[in-house]
Design an enzyme around this catalytic site. Structure first.
Site, PDB file in Angstrom:
ATOM      1  CE  LYS A 124      33.436 -21.434 119.263  1.00 44.35           C
ATOM      2  NZ  LYS A 124      32.771 -22.692 118.924  1.00 44.35           N
ATOM      3  CG  ASP A 164      35.458 -24.760 119.829  1.00 42.18           C
ATOM      4  OD1 ASP A 164      34.651 -25.272 119.055  1.00 42.18           O
ATOM      5  OD2 ASP A 164      36.546 -24.296 119.432  1.00 42.18           O
TER       6      ASP A 164
HETATM    7  P1  NAP Z   1      39.739 -30.730 120.990  1.00 43.76           P
HETATM    8  O1  NAP Z   1      39.206 -31.926 121.696  1.00 43.76           O
HETATM    9  O2  NAP Z   1      40.473 -29.716 121.763  1.00 43.76           O
HETATM   10  O3  NAP Z   1      40.619 -31.248 119.749  1.00 43.76           O
HETATM   11  C1  NAP Z   1      41.081 -30.329 118.784  1.00 43.76           C
HETATM   12  C2  NAP Z   1      42.100 -30.968 117.857  1.00 43.76           C
HETATM   13  O4  NAP Z   1      42.483 -30.003 116.842  1.00 43.76           O
HETATM   14  C3  NAP Z   1      43.372 -31.355 118.531  1.00 43.76           C
HETATM   15  O5  NAP Z   1      43.918 -32.476 117.888  1.00 43.76           O
HETATM   16  C4  NAP Z   1      44.238 -30.088 118.353  1.00 43.76           C
HETATM   17  O6  NAP Z   1      45.627 -30.275 118.466  1.00 43.76           O
HETATM   18  C5  NAP Z   1      43.884 -29.677 116.949  1.00 43.76           C
HETATM   19  N1  NAP Z   1      44.065 -28.234 116.759  1.00 43.76           N
HETATM   20  C6  NAP Z   1      43.468 -27.235 117.438  1.00 43.76           C
HETATM   21  N2  NAP Z   1      43.867 -26.032 116.983  1.00 43.76           N
HETATM   22  C7  NAP Z   1      44.742 -26.283 116.015  1.00 43.76           C
HETATM   23  C8  NAP Z   1      45.496 -25.454 115.153  1.00 43.76           C
HETATM   24  N3  NAP Z   1      45.413 -24.106 115.204  1.00 43.76           N
HETATM   25  N4  NAP Z   1      46.295 -26.058 114.238  1.00 43.76           N
HETATM   26  C9  NAP Z   1      46.350 -27.407 114.152  1.00 43.76           C
HETATM   27  N5  NAP Z   1      45.639 -28.254 114.946  1.00 43.76           N
HETATM   28  C10 NAP Z   1      44.865 -27.705 115.856  1.00 43.76           C
HETATM   29  O7  NAP Z   1      38.555 -29.947 120.259  1.00 43.76           O
HETATM   30  P2  NAP Z   1      37.235 -30.519 119.598  1.00 43.76           P
HETATM   31  O8  NAP Z   1      36.117 -30.204 120.512  1.00 43.76           O
HETATM   32  O9  NAP Z   1      37.447 -31.922 119.147  1.00 43.76           O
HETATM   33  O10 NAP Z   1      37.075 -29.562 118.330  1.00 43.76           O
HETATM   34  C11 NAP Z   1      37.561 -29.925 117.021  1.00 43.76           C
HETATM   35  C12 NAP Z   1      36.855 -29.099 115.948  1.00 43.76           C
HETATM   36  O11 NAP Z   1      35.431 -29.328 116.012  1.00 43.76           O
HETATM   37  C13 NAP Z   1      37.020 -27.577 116.073  1.00 43.76           C
HETATM   38  O12 NAP Z   1      37.019 -26.996 114.774  1.00 43.76           O
HETATM   39  C14 NAP Z   1      35.748 -27.157 116.799  1.00 43.76           C
HETATM   40  O13 NAP Z   1      35.422 -25.795 116.586  1.00 43.76           O
HETATM   41  C15 NAP Z   1      34.748 -28.097 116.141  1.00 43.76           C
HETATM   42  N6  NAP Z   1      33.510 -28.295 116.872  1.00 43.76           N
HETATM   43  C16 NAP Z   1      33.527 -28.779 118.152  1.00 43.76           C
HETATM   44  C17 NAP Z   1      32.318 -28.972 118.805  1.00 43.76           C
HETATM   45  C18 NAP Z   1      32.265 -29.577 120.178  1.00 43.76           C
HETATM   46  O14 NAP Z   1      31.165 -29.913 120.603  1.00 43.76           O
HETATM   47  N7  NAP Z   1      33.371 -29.773 120.876  1.00 43.76           N
HETATM   48  C19 NAP Z   1      31.122 -28.650 118.173  1.00 43.76           C
HETATM   49  C20 NAP Z   1      31.139 -28.176 116.867  1.00 43.76           C
HETATM   50  C21 NAP Z   1      32.340 -28.018 116.232  1.00 43.76           C
HETATM   51  P3  NAP Z   1      46.497 -29.125 119.231  1.00 43.76           P
HETATM   52  O15 NAP Z   1      45.769 -28.793 120.488  1.00 43.76           O
HETATM   53  O16 NAP Z   1      47.808 -29.756 119.452  1.00 43.76           O
HETATM   54  O17 NAP Z   1      46.619 -27.957 118.328  1.00 43.76           O
END
Ligand code: NAP
Length: 444
Positions: A124, A164
């Site tokens: 990561k 991510d």
């Molecule tokens: P994203 O498009 O950047 O969206 C993330 C969301 O979570 C946003 O609404 C963001 O709002 C919120 N967020 C982030 N950090 C936060 C915090 N510390 N406190 C409160 N809210 C928070 O990211 P994503 O790719 O959808 O990822 C969402 C989740 O899925 C994460 O846990 C990530 O590790 C997991 N994931 C993603 C993938 C992938 O392929 N992208 C794969 C496996 C798992 P703010 O920015 O305003 O905080």
């Protein structure tokens, strides 16, 4: 080996890394039985070797903002374990990023990647850079400066980063452009690329789609149908979008999404153009979800999380520890049947305990959201073979992988009373694969 003793040692060594300790504690507490059935694991000190990353790179990222001011951020890459394949795991750009968060994510990634059945190790990385409110040129300059440091540690057969939180297609494009220039090679060193230069169809949707394929399997195993079920989703990023898309396609009704400002309750269901609007909202509204309510006549509940609504299924899709014990109690009181984490470590340990004690189906992130990295693995295969699969081909492989992960969780997680402890199942299945590979490759 008493794994409790190992946990105490890890706590003493890294006292301030709470997210990392939380992730390690969960795995160690669920693999103890199987660990003790294999004295060869103890002899080779598998657990001690697994809990520490192979190496951590920390670097300074200096870039200039649009006003000409020089900015300094911290960049990291944590290469945790590459016993079954090249290091693989996303990059997170968010102000909360620190070594503890990246170590928890890297540690979980080892088992998640093992579960996918594809040859990928765990890693990561990321930065405390906040893309929110930055112009396109600022994001580009930051990504270029970040890659100027990162490129020497990665490679298509060494370490393959992806996106991510805060790192989507735009950021991957800028990162890839700088890598290509520095390394003078056009290889699949990053996944999540645009289709024009080696990306895979379905990759943007894959984490959410995979999460729903897994959730559907959980329900079917318990004799339920996802069709007609009400779903509460948190977040409104990439993962929440993919999850909402597939859930509505499967005939379920998504009633919530959330942002840092509060949550939306749309009793008519978030579907069609409303799902497309999530992407627009994220790109244009500086990360607040409330404009959705005005546009579609839905309710906006300021400063609250969506776990207080009545829903059959809850899907955390935002970030770690976003669903706590009280939220779990509320969901249970409102009749929730299934909670599946699509965010990484979305539930606190106390919330998980509530679900398991009350025999509510609970799916852990490392199994439920593995479709994202699995499709990244498929992107790596397409790049290595210099071919592109159709969306149907990628989707079929994704469904098969999610099925296989579900089967593995049931195999190792089924309890004598028939309840399936998916957390235990995922940890044991992932651990056994990695531990056996470590044994076979000797003490290295
Ligand atoms: P994203 O498009 O950047 O969206 C993330 C969301 O979570 C946003 O609404 C963001 O709002 C919120 N967020 C982030 N950090 C936060 C915090 N510390 N406190 C409160 N809210 C928070 O990211 P994503 O790719 O959808 O990822 C969402 C989740 O899925 C994460 O846990 C990530 O590790 C997991 N994931 C993603 C993938 C992938 O392929 N992208 C794969 C496996 C798992 P703010 O920015 O305003 O905080």
């Amino acid at each position: 080996m008493n794994l409790n003793k190992l946990m105490l040692q890890v706590e003493a060594k890294h006292p301030n890394e709470k997210e990392y300790l939380q992730a390690v504690r969960e795995v160690l507490s669920t693999i103890e039985d199987v660990y003790n059935e294999h004295p060869e694991f103890e002899k080779a000190k598998i657990a001690e070797r697994l809990v520490e990353p192979d190496r951590i790179f920390t670097f300074k990222v200096v870039w200039t903002d649009d006003r000409g001011e020089v900015q300094t951020n911290l960049g990291y890459r944590i290469q945790f374990n590459n016993i079954i394949g090249p290091y693989k795991g996303g990059l997170r750009f968010h102000p909360s990023v620190n070594p503890s968060i990246l170590k928890f994510l890297g540690f979980e990634q080892i088992f998640k990647n093992a579960l996918t059945t594809l040859p990928m190790g765990g890693a990561k990385g990321g930065s405390d850079f906040d893309p929110k409110g930055k112009s396109d040129s600022e994001v580009m300059r930051f990504c270029q400066a970040f890659m100027m440091e990162l490129w020497r540690y990665i490679g298509p057969d060494t370490d393959v980063p992806a996106g991510d939180i805060g790192v989507g297609g735009r950021e991957i494009g800028y990162l890839y452009g700088m890598y290509r220039k520095l390394a003078r090679e056009n290889t699949g060193v990053l996944t999540g690329k645009n289709l024009e230069f080696g990306g895979s169809l379905i990759r943007p949707e894959a984490t959410g789609f995979g999460g729903l394929y897994f959730t559907k399997q959980m329900l079917e195993t318990a004799g339920m149908d996802i069709k007609g079920k009400t779903i509460a989703i948190s977040g409104f990023g990439n993962v929440a979008w993919g999850a909402a898309l597939k859930a509505t396609e499967m005939g379920a009704k998504v009633v919530t999404i959330s942002g840092p400002d509060g949550y939306i309750y749309d009793e008519n269901g978030i579907e069609g153009e409303k799902i497309d609007y999530m992407l627009e909202l994220r790109a244009t509204c500086n990360d607040i979800v409330s404009p959705y309510a005005e546009k579609f006549g839905a309710k906006f509940i300021a400063g609250k999380k969506p776990w207080e609504v009545k829903a059959d299924i809850a899907l955390p899709c935002a970030t770690q520890n976003e669903l706590n014990e009280n939220d779990a109690k509320l969901l249970i009181a409102n009749g929730v049947k299934c909670v599946a984490e699509i965010s990484n470590m979305g539930c606190t340990p106390e919330a998980i305990e509530q679900f398991i004690n009350n025999k509510i189906m609970y799916g852990p992130g490392k199994a439920v959201n593995a479709g994202g990295v699995a499709t990244s693995g498929l992107e790596m295969t397409q790049n290595a073979m210099h071919i592109s699969w159709t969306a149907e081909e990628v989707d079929a492989k994704l469904q098969q992988i999610m099925n296989d992960i579900h089967t593995a969780c049931v195999k190792y997680g089924k309890q004598p009373d028939g309840y399936i402890n998916y957390m235990k199942g995922a940890n044991v299945a992932g651990f056994l694969k990695v531990a056996k590979a470590m044994l076979a490759q000797g003490i290295v």
